[in-house]
Design an enzyme around this catalytic site. Structure first.
Site, PDB file in Angstrom:
ATOM      1  CG  ASP A   6      34.090   4.999  34.842  1.00  0.00           C
ATOM      2  OD1 ASP A   6      32.862   4.904  35.054  1.00  0.00           O
ATOM      3  OD2 ASP A   6      34.625   4.608  33.790  1.00  0.00           O
ATOM      4  N   GLY A  32      29.444  -3.534  31.102  1.00  0.00           N
ATOM      5  CA  GLY A  32      28.443  -2.743  30.395  1.00  0.00           C
ATOM      6  C   GLY A  32      28.980  -2.271  29.056  1.00  0.00           C
TER       7      GLY A  32
HETATM    8  C1  S3P Z   1      32.710   3.769  28.916  1.00  0.00           C
HETATM    9  C2  S3P Z   1      31.765   4.743  29.139  1.00  0.00           C
HETATM   10  C3  S3P Z   1      31.234   5.090  30.453  1.00  0.00           C
HETATM   11  C4  S3P Z   1      32.117   4.533  31.583  1.00  0.00           C
HETATM   12  C5  S3P Z   1      32.555   3.122  31.330  1.00  0.00           C
HETATM   13  C6  S3P Z   1      33.331   3.026  30.028  1.00  0.00           C
HETATM   14  C7  S3P Z   1      33.135   3.486  27.540  1.00  0.00           C
HETATM   15  O1  S3P Z   1      29.949   4.537  30.607  1.00  0.00           O
HETATM   16  O2  S3P Z   1      31.439   4.621  32.820  1.00  0.00           O
HETATM   17  O3  S3P Z   1      33.380   2.656  32.389  1.00  0.00           O
HETATM   18  O4  S3P Z   1      34.171   2.803  27.350  1.00  0.00           O
HETATM   19  O5  S3P Z   1      32.456   3.953  26.607  1.00  0.00           O
HETATM   20  P1  S3P Z   1      28.620   5.325  30.090  1.00  0.00           P
HETATM   21  O6  S3P Z   1      28.692   5.416  28.627  1.00  0.00           O
HETATM   22  O7  S3P Z   1      27.480   4.454  30.549  1.00  0.00           O
HETATM   23  O8  S3P Z   1      28.664   6.642  30.796  1.00  0.00           O
END
Ligand code: S3P
Length: 448
Positions: A327, A101
């Site tokens: 996380d 993601g």
């Molecule tokens: C991350 C932000 C978080 C986290 C992901 C890494 C990042 O997600 O859960 O593992 O590197 O910006 P969200 O922005 O969806 O909360």
């Protein structure tokens, strides 16, 4: 089911005391960002300690597709010869960002203000995750997004030819969305402003300043107001990626619940936007000493000495702490099952849109292990069974989610009967050495 390859079942049996030093790999968030910012700088960025997990390797591949030269020189040692802000070329093929993601959302932001078109896809987990949270603000810059229903991948982004700067208040506490907007703002003229009500991890802000962007953060009644001046020339940097506190969480939590354990976990980030788990564990009564506080790779870090903690009690985790430990709830819920009393985690609905629905995945797996769990849309409550009190003896579904897989393997280290997972293959996305590191400390984790 695994993302691309075959499922890898794995079983974790009751472990003897954990001893030794747990040196976890580089931070995933900072690793993605070093490659992306490096690709947007003019000249050569040198990176050490890069996490060579699949998620980050997929981001490296994407940066090459946009025209940057990304080279591996040795373990964790990489260089990126960037093409400059606005210099991205159109990728020749679909970008497959795998399970990530962070990769998908940050890269969408990066190309959204350049007049090129790119199509993104990912594995079965990523193709279920909402992208509207980034394409909504990116459309304000003038970009267009064409995806599947509900804003799902595969998705094509047509970058804005004449981007305009944006003022955007984040509707969810998300560092990925914040970073996507800031990255898009880099190639828009004028000032892009992002307002976040609750502080989330601030690596993008810190690193953008390091790469020479003009960015300032003001605290106001609205929250953090982050102002970025567009179209800077980013200067290449030397980036020493610190270790990942989200990966460190697994050996730390294992040592807390496995009787007789005493381990050292060096270089764990104490960045206030990342250390919520550690505050929570201390409040529960965990025996953690924070030794040798210092700076590494621009982050405040400490070495953690962690001992088995038989007297941990369940607590109410303050909901406002969620972004700083987002996380870590899966592995916290494992620790909570070995504590006395109940642990209440509220304000955690974001967990439902991670690599899996993590509230559901943990609730079902813990129940199968004999733990009483309550949940609603935004809450997870775990009724602790005390040290050694979790029956175990189940096979838990990981839903292509690395942190679910690692959490249940940690549970098996202290449960009465082994805990198996149906598919441990996604662990390579963030912590490729998990199995050897844990077994090196004394765990008994085996492929089935
Ligand atoms: C991350 C932000 C978080 C986290 C992901 C890494 C990042 O997600 O859960 O593992 O590197 O910006 P969200 O922005 O969806 O909360």
């Amino acid at each position: 089911m695994s993302g691309h390859g075959d499922a890898q079942p794995m079983k974790s049996r009751k472990s003897g005391p954990l001893k030794g030093v747990a040196s976890v790999p580089g931070d995933k968030s900072i690793s993605h960002r070093s490659l992306i910012f490096g690709a947007m700088a003019v000249g050569e960025t040198r990176i050490s300690g890069l996490l060579e997990g699949q998620d980050v390797l997929d981001t490296a591949k994407a940066m090459r597709a946009f025209g940057a030269t990304v080279t591996r020189h040795g373990e964790g040692a990489w260089t990126v010869n960037g093409v400059g802000v606005g210099g991205f070329q159109e990728p020749a093929d679909v970008l497959d960002v795998g399970n990530s993601g962070t990769g998908a959302r940050l890269i969408m932001g990066t190309m959204a203000t350049t007049p090129i078109t790119a199509t993104f896809t990912g594995d079965a987990s990523l193709r279920k995750r909402p992208m509207g949270r980034v394409t909504d603000p990116l459309s304000l810059f003038g970009a267009r997004a064409y995806g599947r229903q509900g804003g799902r991948l595969p998705m094509t982004i047509v970058g804005a030819a004449n981007p305009v700067p944006v003022r955007y208040t984040l509707p969810v506490a998300s560092a990925q969305v914040k970073s996507a907007v800031l990255l898009a703002g880099l190639n828009a003229p004028g000032e892009t402003v992002v307002i976040e009500k609750e502080p989330t991890r601030d690596h993008s802000e810190r690193m953008l300043v390091g790469f020479g962007a003009k960015l300032h953060v003001e605290k106001s009644a609205e929250g953090h107001v982050i102002t970025l001046t567009g179209q800077p020339e980013l200067r290449p940097q030397t980036v020493a990626v610190p270790r990942d506190p989200s990966s460190a969480a697994f050996p730390v939590c294992a040592a807390l619940i496995v009787e007789g354990s005493d381990i050292l976990v060096p270089g764990v980030s104490q960045n206030l936007t990342r250390n919520g788990l550690y505050l929570t564990l201390v409040e529960m009564g965990a025996e953690i000493e924070f030794q040798n506080p210092r700076e590494e790779g621009g982050e405040p870090v400490a070495d953690l000495r962690v001992r088995f903690s038989g007297a941990m009690k369940g607590i109410e985790v303050p909901p406002e702490r969620a972004p700083s430990m987002i996380d870590e709830y899966p592995v916290l819920s494992v620790v909570a099952s070995f504590a006395t009393g109940k642990t209440v985690m509220r304000g955690v609905k974001e967990l439902r849109v991670k690599e899996s629905d993590r509230i559901d995945a943990m609730a079902r797996g813990l129940e199968a292990c004999g733990v009483r769990v309550e949940e609603d849309e935004d809450t997870l409550i775990v009724h602790g069974m005390g040290p050694g009190g979790v029956p175990g003896g189940a096979t838990c579904a990981t839903h292509i989610d690395h942190r679910i897989a690692m959490s249940f393997l940690v549970a098996g280290m202290a449960a009465q009967k082994p805990v198996a997972v149906d598919d441990a293959s996604p662990i390579v996305t963030s912590f490729p050495i998990f199995e050897s590191l844990m077994n090196g400390l004394g765990a008994n984790i085996r492929r089935e």
